[in-house]
Design an enzyme around this catalytic site. Structure first.
Site, mmCIF file in Angstrom:
data_model
loop_
_atom_site.group_PDB
_atom_site.id
_atom_site.type_symbol
_atom_site.label_atom_id
_atom_site.label_comp_id
_atom_site.label_asym_id
_atom_site.label_seq_id
_atom_site.Cartn_x
_atom_site.Cartn_y
_atom_site.Cartn_z
ATOM 1 N N GLU A 354 0.868 -1.312 -0.007
ATOM 2 C CA GLU A 354 -0.077 0.126 0.102
ATOM 3 C C GLU A 354 0.599 1.084 0.078
ATOM 4 O OE1 GLU A 354 0.673 -1.036 4.142
ATOM 5 O OE2 GLU A 354 0.111 -2.135 2.578
ATOM 6 N N ASP A 396 22.303 16.847 -30.354
ATOM 7 C CA ASP A 396 22.865 17.839 -31.506
ATOM 8 C C ASP A 396 24.232 18.511 -31.250
ATOM 9 O OD1 ASP A 396 23.053 19.201 -33.784
ATOM 10 O OD2 ASP A 396 21.335 20.641 -33.541
ATOM 11 N N ASP A 664 16.707 21.166 -29.504
ATOM 12 C CA ASP A 664 15.745 22.377 -29.141
ATOM 13 C C ASP A 664 15.154 22.785 -30.607
ATOM 14 O OD1 ASP A 664 18.093 23.108 -30.741
ATOM 15 O OD2 ASP A 664 18.692 24.785 -29.293
ATOM 16 N N ASP A 668 14.251 18.497 -34.355
ATOM 17 C CA ASP A 668 14.528 17.560 -33.590
ATOM 18 C C ASP A 668 13.151 17.030 -32.778
ATOM 19 O OD1 ASP A 668 17.487 17.870 -33.470
ATOM 20 O OD2 ASP A 668 17.201 19.773 -32.115
ATOM 21 N N ASN A 732 7.244 -12.718 6.436
ATOM 22 C CA ASN A 732 6.193 -12.980 7.546
ATOM 23 C C ASN A 732 5.166 -13.978 7.185
ATOM 24 O OD1 ASN A 732 7.196 -10.693 9.060
ATOM 25 N ND2 ASN A 732 6.136 -9.166 8.066
ATOM 26 N N ASN A 757 1.996 -3.463 10.799
ATOM 27 C CA ASN A 757 2.009 -2.922 9.427
ATOM 28 C C ASN A 757 2.123 -1.490 9.207
ATOM 29 O OD1 ASN A 757 2.144 -3.774 6.429
ATOM 30 N ND2 ASN A 757 -0.015 -2.657 6.364
ATOM 31 N N ASP A 761 5.247 0.736 7.911
ATOM 32 C CA ASP A 761 5.302 1.777 6.771
ATOM 33 C C ASP A 761 5.606 3.189 7.125
ATOM 34 O OD1 ASP A 761 4.024 -0.116 5.032
ATOM 35 O OD2 ASP A 761 1.969 0.276 5.578
#
Length: 921
Positions: A354, A396, A664, A668, A732, A757, A761
């Site tokens: 999550e 270029d 540029d 291109d 786990n 958990n 997190d």
């Protein structure tokens, strides 16, 4: 300071999906072609455009309340207040309540909500509280981050927003008589002037000037045009450009896209020049009317999105297999199917990644913040990872390897002798051309001065212009002298100009261009190229009889006057930047339309061995298989057309390379679109900036090299989370299966799994701020889901070994072996599980010895330390009873360090074996 860093992160840039809303016009246009909706215009809008196409010019301007010299600022402001800004609906932010809903409705939050509902049904209020906290925090954090990011992205967009050249009048011609009467003096109407305004500020009635490289900023009616060719593929899917005129020829045309004098928002000018009046803006444009349907069609996933999706589905498939196994095993062995269902759902939540979307977004956002400070603007957040994965950069020559400060070094006749006549002709051409903006023209004008070289140059009047295009590679202007004689002056690439010449000027005399003279002229040009000078040929002729309009067909029978040679010296930083890129595994290939001798000379000057230069003519005759081999063995490509550049980039990608393209110019744009990551600069033409994913505020390879390194740091931090999640989740579940099979009670309650958990997190939330070992940024990095799966299977069981030792310790040492004493057992495993999960953050973040050879950044150190302290406190503090935990005996805390130390030693030993066998990404 920690708060400041957090503010910088959450004031960062929008998630890739949100960023696409700001910079997604290109994606929407691509979707128009892919879905075919571009040919299905709303009837009312089609009729409006058809009427505008057939209207008399003056009548149309009168209906729009405009003037041939444009609007005044006051008129434009009044119209803007009435019709709004020139933005399509998709670019407007969502209402806050819809944004909040979008932040909530992801699969992970929906799964947690389902679990909370089931917990409420079983009257497990503690589980409801914990799950509700997770959902609310996740939703609000994302909502806050993206709302702040929207504002930051708007400011960012202003740095690279496109502009349009608009004709403005200082005093309205209609208002002048009233002003004179009011002030009692004569007021001259100010002449119209061209000003650059942001595209979003355009209004209906504005008179815009268009040239090669410009994006069409709104739906427009052409008022005047000269060789105007427009790329409408974004609307029609047709690859060939369409020529547009001031008048529409066929009044019976049924398809709005075939109107000869109507230009559509989002398309672009390939060549030529025009003046047009804006008809519709924003949602009222043809494109805006289609945007609602286009929004339903998403662009295909980028390599970054595909990688995240692959990893997510790997973990989700794992969850879908293991959760039912846990349910069945506990249901049959314990007999309580309701509790087994809750436990299985808790395991499913524990296995669900999550935090992956938030970690990915936060890490990318932090990377974008860092890059913005280094003059790199990221339009699409996903492009940061592509920068890090890039292993070949196509660029270029001009302005990248060189200083982009072009100066006119020499003006000579065809034999190499200085000639003022050549300078005069070049000045007339550069002074009067209005098409593609060019540094070469600026250098000519700077050398000759605003009044032109000595002579009568300033007295010539412009008659017509034949704009530049990349097929002819030349352009012409026609001027008239004081006696009314017309002179057509052509300037362009040497070979392309020689192709339309049949004479040469020598000592003031026009002589036939014989093969011998042609060979000598080429030798002179080649010698200039060998000095690193860019050579442009200048030719002329006196058309007879004079007329008012000229075209490409008139570029024939010219007299070669001579050449002008320009110097664009290499940047001092280029050699160091190329060496740094090479050291980090990025090879550089030069793709230029310039002469091969000039390109080779510049490359040698900056330390890039040119080797054998592959020319555009060679590219033209090669099939894809041959060219795919050639692009790997050549470093420099010269005399290329835009399509050649695009083809080279595409074949490099087909070869498995991750390709960046830096450019540029209008030439291109195809390659920028084809590359994995398109890179341009803020001074680029509109279409190049629109096609690019990353904008450099400084055109420097050194700046780009910093972007590559930051991209790799960003990817490395995302990969840390994925490795941690995958390995700890697998460990786990393996431990849960073992415990469920042999222990007569649940090894951990659902509420314990959820709290563990949530805390795990939280400990990982600081990963975006972590340091990255230098070894991890030396080489390009890519998604390798197979490697992640192997990592998960290799490191996951290590934690299970110590979980099983903990089970044995709680069972035999502390006697927690009956349902009556299960709370002690669960409290003991809760602490060990949380501490090992948190320690894995430090063990897996580096291939080195953690805390000694590689130390995490202090935000991550503080966050993990706080979570570990909280994990030790929960069973011992006042919250223990509510969480169904209990205080642990002193002996437990004496044995706990041994378990943790053993876990770290074994993990480090296995890590060394893994690195020697498979390496460490």
């Amino acid at each position: 300071m920690h708060i400041t860093i957090l503010k910088n992160l959450f004031a960062g840039f929008l998630h890739a999906r949100r960023m696409t809303r700001h910079f997604g016009r290109r994606d929407m246009l691509d979707s128009v072609v892919r879905t075919g909706v571009g040919r299905d215009a709303p009837d009312a809008l089609s009729r409006t455009l058809a009427v505008a196409a057939l209207d008399d010019r003056d009548a149309l301007l009168d209906r729009l309340g405009s003037h041939v010299d444009g609007l005044t600022e006051q008129q434009a402001e009044a119209i803007r207040e009435r019709v709004g800004l020139n933005e399509v609906g998709r670019e407007k932010p969502l209402p806050w309540w819809r944004h909040l809903w979008h932040c909530y409705r992801n699969p992970f939050n929906l799964l947690l909500t389902l679990l909370a509902a089931i917990s409420g049904w079983t009257e497990d209020l503690e589980a409801v509280a914990v799950i509700g906290t997770m959902v609310v925090l996740s939703t609000l954090l994302r909502f806050w981050q993206e709302a702040r990011s929207n504002r930051a992205a708007d400011a960012l967009k202003a740095l690279v927003s496109n502009t349009a050249t608009v004709t403005r009048r200082a005093v309205s011609a209609d208002a002048a008589p009233q002003a004179e009467a009011y002030f009692g003096v004569h007021l001259a109407v100010a002449p119209a002037r061209g000003v650059e305004v942001p595209v979003r500020m355009l209004v209906p009635g504005d008179i815009v000037r268009l040239a090669a490289g410009d994006m069409i900023p709104a739906d427009c009616r052409v008022l005047s045009a000269k060789d105007l060719f427009v790329a409408q593929a974004a609307m029609t899917g047709e690859s060939l450009p369409v020529e547009k005129f001031a008048e529409h020829a066929d009044a019976a045309t049924a398809n709005v896209l075939e109107l000869d004098n109507i230009l559509f928002m989002g398309t672009n000018v390939l060549s030529g020049a025009a003046t047009a009046v804006v008809l519709n803006t924003g949602d009222r444009t043809y494109f805006g009317a289609l945007a609602g349907r286009v929004q339903a069609v998403d662009r295909g996933p980028t390599s970054f999105q595909a990688g995240v999706n692959q990893v997510s589905w790997l973990l989700i498939r794992f969850m879908l297999v293991m959760a039912p196994v846990v349910l069945l095993l506990n249901g049959f062995t314990k007999g309580d199917w309701t509790e087994a269902l809750l436990f299985a759902l808790s395991v499913a939540v524990g296995l669900t990644p999550e935090m992956l979307p938030m970690i990915a977004t936060s890490t990318l956002a932090k990377g974008a913040v860092v890059l913005s400070r280094r003059k790199v603007v990221v339009k699409r957040l996903d492009a940061i990872q592509n920068l890090g994965a890039m292993d070949v950069l196509c660029t270029d020559k001009t302005g990248t390897l060189t200083q982009d400060r072009i100066v006119l070094e020499r003006h000579t006749d065809a034999w190499g002798e200085q000639s003022d006549r050549v300078l005069e002709l070049a000045w007339l051409n550069s002074r009067h051309q209005t098409g593609l903006k060019n540094l070469l023209d600026e250098a000519v004008l700077e050398r000759a001065g605003t009044e032109g070289p000595p002579g009568q140059a300033a007295s010539y009047l412009k008659i017509d212009e034949i704009p530049f295009d990349f097929e002819r590679r030349r352009m012409s202007v026609v001027v008239a002298d004081e006696e009314g004689r017309h002179v057509l002056i052509t300037k362009g690439a040497v070979e392309e100009v020689l192709r339309v010449c049949d004479r040469v000027l020598h000592d003031g005399v026009e002589t036939p261009l014989t093969p011998v003279r042609l060979e000598r002229i080429r030798a002179v040009a080649s010698s200039l190229n060998d000095e690193g000078l860019r050579v442009v040929a200048v030719a002329y002729r006196m058309p007879e009889p004079p007329r008012g309009a000229y075209g490409v067909a008139d570029e024939r029978g010219l007299v070669l006057a001579g050449t002008i040679a320009f110097l664009d010296p290499p940047k001092e930083s280029t050699a160091a930047a190329l060496a740094a890129l090479a050291e980090h595994g990025v090879s550089v290939k030069v793709l230029t339309g310039d002469n091969e001798r000039v390109a080779a000379k510049v490359c040698r000057d900056v330390g890039l061995a040119p080797g054998s230069v592959l020319l555009g003519g060679d590219v033209e005759v090669m099939d894809d298989a041959a060219l795919a081999r050639a692009v790997e063995s050549h470093q420099v490509f010269a005399r290329l057309t835009p399509m050649h550049k695009e083809r080279i980039v595409r074949l490099l990608k087909d070869n498995g390379r991750v390709v960046g393209f830096l450019g540029d110019g209008i030439n291109d744009a195809p390659a920028l679109r084809a590359a994995d990551v398109g890179i341009s600069v803020d001074t680029a033409v509109d279409i190049a900036r629109e096609a690019a994913d990353v904008i450099l505020l400084e055109k420097s390879l050194m700046v780009l090299e910093e972007g590559v390194i930051e991209g790799r740091r960003t990817f490395a931090n995302m990969l840390k989370y994925i490795k941690m999640t995958a390995s700890s989740n697998f460990g786990n579940v393996f431990s849960v299966l073992v415990a469920s099979a042999f222990i007569p009670f649940l090894p951990m309650l659902p509420i314990h799994l959820l709290v563990q958990n949530l805390m795990y997190d939280v400990s990982q939330a600081a990963i975006p701020f972590d340091r990255v070992d230098e070894e991890q940024v030396r080489r390009p990095q890519r998604w390798q889901p197979g490697e992640i799966g192997r990592f998960m299977l290799f490191f996951g069981p290590i934690s299970s070994v110590f979980d099983i030792l903990t089970f044995a310790m709680m069972w035999f040492v502390f006697g927690a072996n009956t349902p009556e004493r299960q709370t002690l057992f669960q409290s003991g495993w809760f602490v060990v599980g949380l501490l090992t999960q948190t320690l894995i953050v430090h063990m897996i973040r580096t291939s080195k010895v953690p805390f000694v050879q590689s130390r995490a950044a202090w935000p991550l150190l503080m966050m993990t330390a706080a979570v570990m302290a909280a994990g030790l406190f929960l069973p011992m503090g006042p919250l223990a009873e509510g969480l169904r935990l209990q205080a642990l005996p002193p002996l437990y805390f004496a044995l706990l360090p041994l378990i943790l130390l053993g876990y770290m030693v074994l993990t480090q030993w296995m890590k060394g074996f893994y690195v020697r066998r498979w390496g460490w990404q």
